[in-house]
Design a protein around this motif. Structure first.
Motif, mmCIF file in Angstrom:
data_model
loop_
_atom_site.group_PDB
_atom_site.id
_atom_site.type_symbol
_atom_site.label_atom_id
_atom_site.label_comp_id
_atom_site.label_asym_id
_atom_site.label_seq_id
_atom_site.Cartn_x
_atom_site.Cartn_y
_atom_site.Cartn_z
ATOM 1 N N GLU A 46 52.724 34.356 -5.606
ATOM 2 C CA GLU A 46 53.063 33.244 -4.716
ATOM 3 C C GLU A 46 52.884 33.607 -3.245
ATOM 4 O O GLU A 46 52.856 32.743 -2.389
ATOM 5 C CB GLU A 46 54.496 32.753 -4.966
ATOM 6 N N PHE A 47 52.732 34.923 -2.959
ATOM 7 C CA PHE A 47 52.558 35.356 -1.578
ATOM 8 C C PHE A 47 51.106 35.755 -1.329
ATOM 9 O O PHE A 47 50.431 36.279 -2.212
ATOM 10 C CB PHE A 47 53.465 36.555 -1.266
ATOM 11 N N SER A 48 50.657 35.503 -0.103
ATOM 12 C CA SER A 48 49.300 35.903 0.281
ATOM 13 C C SER A 48 49.267 37.409 0.492
ATOM 14 O O SER A 48 50.317 38.047 0.645
ATOM 15 C CB SER A 48 48.896 35.198 1.580
ATOM 16 N N ARG A 49 48.068 37.983 0.531
ATOM 17 C CA ARG A 49 47.935 39.426 0.761
ATOM 18 C C ARG A 49 48.527 39.799 2.131
ATOM 19 O O ARG A 49 49.139 40.836 2.287
ATOM 20 C CB ARG A 49 46.467 39.854 0.671
ATOM 21 N N ARG A 50 48.348 38.901 3.093
ATOM 22 C CA ARG A 50 48.889 39.165 4.429
ATOM 23 C C ARG A 50 50.410 39.226 4.397
ATOM 24 O O ARG A 50 51.025 40.097 5.008
ATOM 25 C CB ARG A 50 48.412 38.091 5.401
ATOM 26 N N GLN A 51 51.044 38.281 3.693
ATOM 27 C CA GLN A 51 52.505 38.280 3.590
ATOM 28 C C GLN A 51 52.987 39.570 2.925
ATOM 29 O O GLN A 51 53.957 40.181 3.374
ATOM 30 C CB GLN A 51 52.980 37.074 2.781
ATOM 31 N N LEU A 52 52.293 39.984 1.850
ATOM 32 C CA LEU A 52 52.680 41.212 1.151
ATOM 33 C C LEU A 52 52.544 42.425 2.067
ATOM 34 O O LEU A 52 53.405 43.312 2.064
ATOM 35 C CB LEU A 52 51.842 41.397 -0.121
ATOM 36 N N ARG A 53 51.475 42.454 2.874
ATOM 37 C CA ARG A 53 51.293 43.568 3.821
ATOM 38 C C ARG A 53 52.416 43.581 4.850
ATOM 39 O O ARG A 53 52.943 44.632 5.208
ATOM 40 C CB ARG A 53 49.930 43.473 4.525
ATOM 41 N N ASP A 54 52.802 42.382 5.329
ATOM 42 C CA ASP A 54 53.894 42.288 6.308
ATOM 43 C C ASP A 54 55.208 42.789 5.701
ATOM 44 O O ASP A 54 55.982 43.483 6.354
ATOM 45 C CB ASP A 54 54.078 40.845 6.784
ATOM 46 N N MET A 55 55.449 42.421 4.432
ATOM 47 C CA MET A 55 56.677 42.845 3.758
ATOM 48 C C MET A 55 56.664 44.360 3.541
ATOM 49 O O MET A 55 57.695 45.019 3.682
ATOM 50 C CB MET A 55 56.834 42.114 2.425
ATOM 51 N N GLU A 56 55.482 44.890 3.196
ATOM 52 C CA GLU A 56 55.380 46.340 2.997
ATOM 53 C C GLU A 56 55.633 47.079 4.320
ATOM 54 O O GLU A 56 56.332 48.087 4.360
ATOM 55 C CB GLU A 56 53.999 46.720 2.458
#
Length: 199
Positions: A46-56
């Protein structure tokens, strides 16, 4: 000995760098006792790759021990820096809400669960996790996703709108074809009429 082991774990061994794949943070224990590599992009679609990178990036920023987990003290520091300090009990409750393996600390996967719950509207307004998700500057709604249910509803609606759009295009094309055919017939009738007058 425990202190020495802790120091040895944080020694010169390099942790995953910023260029490492998103799935490298905090390998999860599998039921067989081994470690499996957790793939955020595969599980948290449900999250974009960018969102996942930001969360990481956020996770790494507050994982002071660089051990792939955010423990109680690291979470305390994180919440203070985000401007929403919590009591000791509040911090414990925050961890408990997403701590699936009951180790009293947050793995990267459990950290992502906070944002999944936030996107699905499953966090209480006054909870520490809600504050964490809101203040972290990671907009979990940028993809227009408010949880799995509405995600699929949005997808169905998009498909429906796309098919309706295609139907409208087809109808327009049919109308143009019909008009072109009528024009052709009128021209042919006019030529036939013209040729009868010329004789």
């Amino acid at each position: 000995a425990e202190e020495l082991a802790g120091r040895r774990g944080r020694g010169p061994e390099p942790g995953p760098g910023p260029g490492s794949p998103v799935g490298r943070v905090g390998g999860e224990s599998s039921p067989g006792g081994g470690r499996r590599v957790f793939s955020p992009a595969g599980e948290f679609r449900e999250f974009s790759r960018r969102q996942l990178r930001d969360m990481e990036r956020l996770f790494r920023q507050y994982d002071a021990g660089k051990d792939g987990f955010i423990d109680l003290m690291e979470l305390k520091l994180m919440m203070e820096k985000l401007g929403a300090p919590q009591t000791h009990l509040g911090l414990k409750n925050m961890i408990k809400e997403v701590d699936e393996d009951l180790d009293s600390k947050l793995s990267f996967r459990e950290f992502l669960l906070i944002f999944r719950k936030a996107a699905a509207g499953e966090l209480q307004e006054d909870s520490g996790l809600h504050a964490l998700a809101r203040l972290s500057e990671i907009d979990v709604s940028t993809e227009g996703v408010k949880g799995a249910k509405s995600f699929f509803e949005a997808k169905v609606q998009a498909i429906h709108e796309a098919s309706r759009f295609e139907e409208e295009i087809k109808a327009e094309q049919e109308e143009k074809k019909k008009q072109a055919e009528e024009l052709k017939q009128r021209k042919a009738a006019f030529k036939e009429l013209q040729s009868t007058f010329k004789q």
